[in-house]
Scaffold this motif. Sequence first.
Motif, short mmCIF file in Angstrom:
data_model
loop_
_atom_site.label_atom_id
_atom_site.label_comp_id
_atom_site.label_asym_id
_atom_site.label_seq_id
_atom_site.Cartn_x
_atom_site.Cartn_y
_atom_site.Cartn_z
N THR A 27 7.23 -1.48 -14.42
CA THR A 27 8.45 -1.97 -13.85
C THR A 27 7.45 -2.28 -12.14
OG1 THR A 27 10.40 -1.32 -14.93
CG2 THR A 27 10.69 -2.25 -12.69
N VAL A 28 7.88 -3.39 -11.28
CA VAL A 28 6.94 -3.86 -10.64
C VAL A 28 7.90 -4.18 -9.62
CG1 VAL A 28 5.78 -5.00 -9.23
CG2 VAL A 28 5.00 -4.37 -11.39
N PHE A 29 7.90 -3.59 -8.39
CA PHE A 29 8.66 -3.57 -7.08
C PHE A 29 8.40 -4.71 -6.08
CE2 PHE A 29 11.83 -1.45 -9.95
CZ PHE A 29 12.40 -2.22 -9.56
N VAL A 30 8.04 -5.50 -5.61
CA VAL A 30 6.78 -5.86 -4.50
C VAL A 30 8.02 -6.08 -3.06
CG1 VAL A 30 5.29 -7.28 -3.54
CG2 VAL A 30 5.25 -6.72 -5.91
N GLN A 31 7.69 -5.06 -2.45
CA GLN A 31 8.94 -5.20 -1.03
C GLN A 31 8.44 -5.82 -0.13
OE1 GLN A 31 11.07 -2.73 -0.59
NE2 GLN A 31 11.77 -4.02 1.05
N GLY A 32 9.32 -7.43 0.47
CA GLY A 32 8.78 -7.56 2.03
C GLY A 32 9.48 -6.72 3.42
N MET A 33 8.67 -6.97 3.48
CA MET A 33 9.25 -6.23 4.98
C MET A 33 9.75 -7.55 5.95
SD MET A 33 9.19 -3.59 3.83
CE MET A 33 9.78 -2.57 5.21
N ALA A 34 10.89 -7.13 6.77
CA ALA A 34 11.60 -7.93 7.72
C ALA A 34 10.34 -8.86 8.84
CB ALA A 34 12.60 -7.03 8.73
N GLY A 35 10.50 -9.97 9.12
CA GLY A 35 9.58 -10.40 10.18
C GLY A 35 7.82 -10.97 9.60
N ILE A 50 7.95 1.91 12.02
CA ILE A 50 7.72 2.56 10.71
C ILE A 50 8.47 3.55 10.55
CG2 ILE A 50 6.00 4.92 9.83
CD1 ILE A 50 4.22 2.11 9.97
N GLU A 51 9.77 3.49 11.08
CA GLU A 51 10.61 4.12 10.75
C GLU A 51 11.90 3.64 10.55
OE1 GLU A 51 8.63 6.46 14.10
OE2 GLU A 51 9.98 4.13 13.90
N THR A 52 11.14 2.23 11.39
CA THR A 52 12.36 1.52 10.55
C THR A 52 11.95 0.82 9.05
OG1 THR A 52 13.28 0.28 12.82
CG2 THR A 52 13.77 -1.27 10.56
N PHE A 53 10.99 0.78 8.73
CA PHE A 53 10.59 0.16 7.49
C PHE A 53 10.62 1.51 6.67
CE2 PHE A 53 6.84 -1.82 10.43
CZ PHE A 53 7.82 -3.24 10.14
N ILE A 55 13.40 3.40 6.35
CA ILE A 55 14.57 2.74 5.80
C ILE A 55 14.96 2.12 4.81
CG2 ILE A 55 16.94 2.53 6.45
CD1 ILE A 55 16.00 3.83 9.11
N ASN A 56 14.21 0.82 5.44
CA ASN A 56 14.42 -0.31 4.21
C ASN A 56 13.49 0.31 3.25
OD1 ASN A 56 12.49 -2.38 7.38
ND2 ASN A 56 15.17 -1.68 6.22
N VAL A 57 12.52 0.93 3.25
CA VAL A 57 11.75 1.05 1.77
C VAL A 57 12.38 2.36 1.45
CG1 VAL A 57 9.59 0.39 1.70
CG2 VAL A 57 10.09 2.83 2.44
N GLN A 58 13.40 2.88 2.23
CA GLN A 58 14.11 3.86 0.99
C GLN A 58 14.50 3.96 -0.29
OE1 GLN A 58 14.94 7.75 2.30
NE2 GLN A 58 13.92 7.48 3.92
N ARG A 78 0.55 1.97 3.35
CA ARG A 78 0.01 2.36 3.40
C ARG A 78 0.69 3.63 4.24
NH1 ARG A 78 -5.73 5.40 3.24
NH2 ARG A 78 -5.28 7.25 3.61
N LEU A 79 1.17 3.88 5.70
CA LEU A 79 1.56 4.21 6.41
C LEU A 79 3.18 4.84 5.85
CD1 LEU A 79 1.10 3.33 9.89
CD2 LEU A 79 -0.50 5.08 8.45
N MET A 80 3.80 3.26 5.44
CA MET A 80 5.18 3.71 5.04
C MET A 80 4.72 4.76 3.19
SD MET A 80 6.00 0.56 5.33
CE MET A 80 7.41 0.07 4.53
N GLY A 81 4.10 4.34 2.20
CA GLY A 81 3.95 5.50 1.55
C GLY A 81 3.57 6.81 2.15
#
Length: 183
Positions: A27-35, A50-53, A55-58, A78-81
Amino acid sequence: MVCVHGLTRNSRDFDSLATVLAGRGGTVFVQGMAGRGRSGWHSSPHEYAIETFLINVQGCLALPGRQRIGWIGTSMGRLMGMALAVVRPEAVRSPVLNDIGLFFWRRLLHRLPFVGEDPVFTDVRAVETHLCRVYVGFGALSEWKWQHLARHSIRHDQNAQLRLYDDPAIGQEFKSIEGVIDL
């Protein structure tokens, strides 16, 4: 598996990989980030952080049966991971992280001088040429892959001009970084 793209790219960069992983029963989720891509833009450049991102990926962890996730992150992804693994170490398993280290220097942004620009293009071929130039570090991609990246990197503005999907405000926040950030 959750896949998250880099600062100036979008979720469609993972189309081929997601197809392969899903074809193997994953199962693959590909996260698109705002902007970026077809995602909406933030109202303030300061929200491109990064802090806002994070929140999005959580939100990926709130999906039924997804208390632990695999992670594939490129650059910003990577930074978000890494950040998610610190905040929720029990949640991230088998991370695949590439294209950035534990320290981020403002001078590294010289590799991305186009961040925050808002070029206008005459046609999709011109976008492809632009992407080949600014993403030379992607390596030897096939002509089909460059065309794919170009097709999924453009939008028509209110005047029907061809532009990149990226919000030009993304560059404002990152170009304001001074010195070294210890991640």
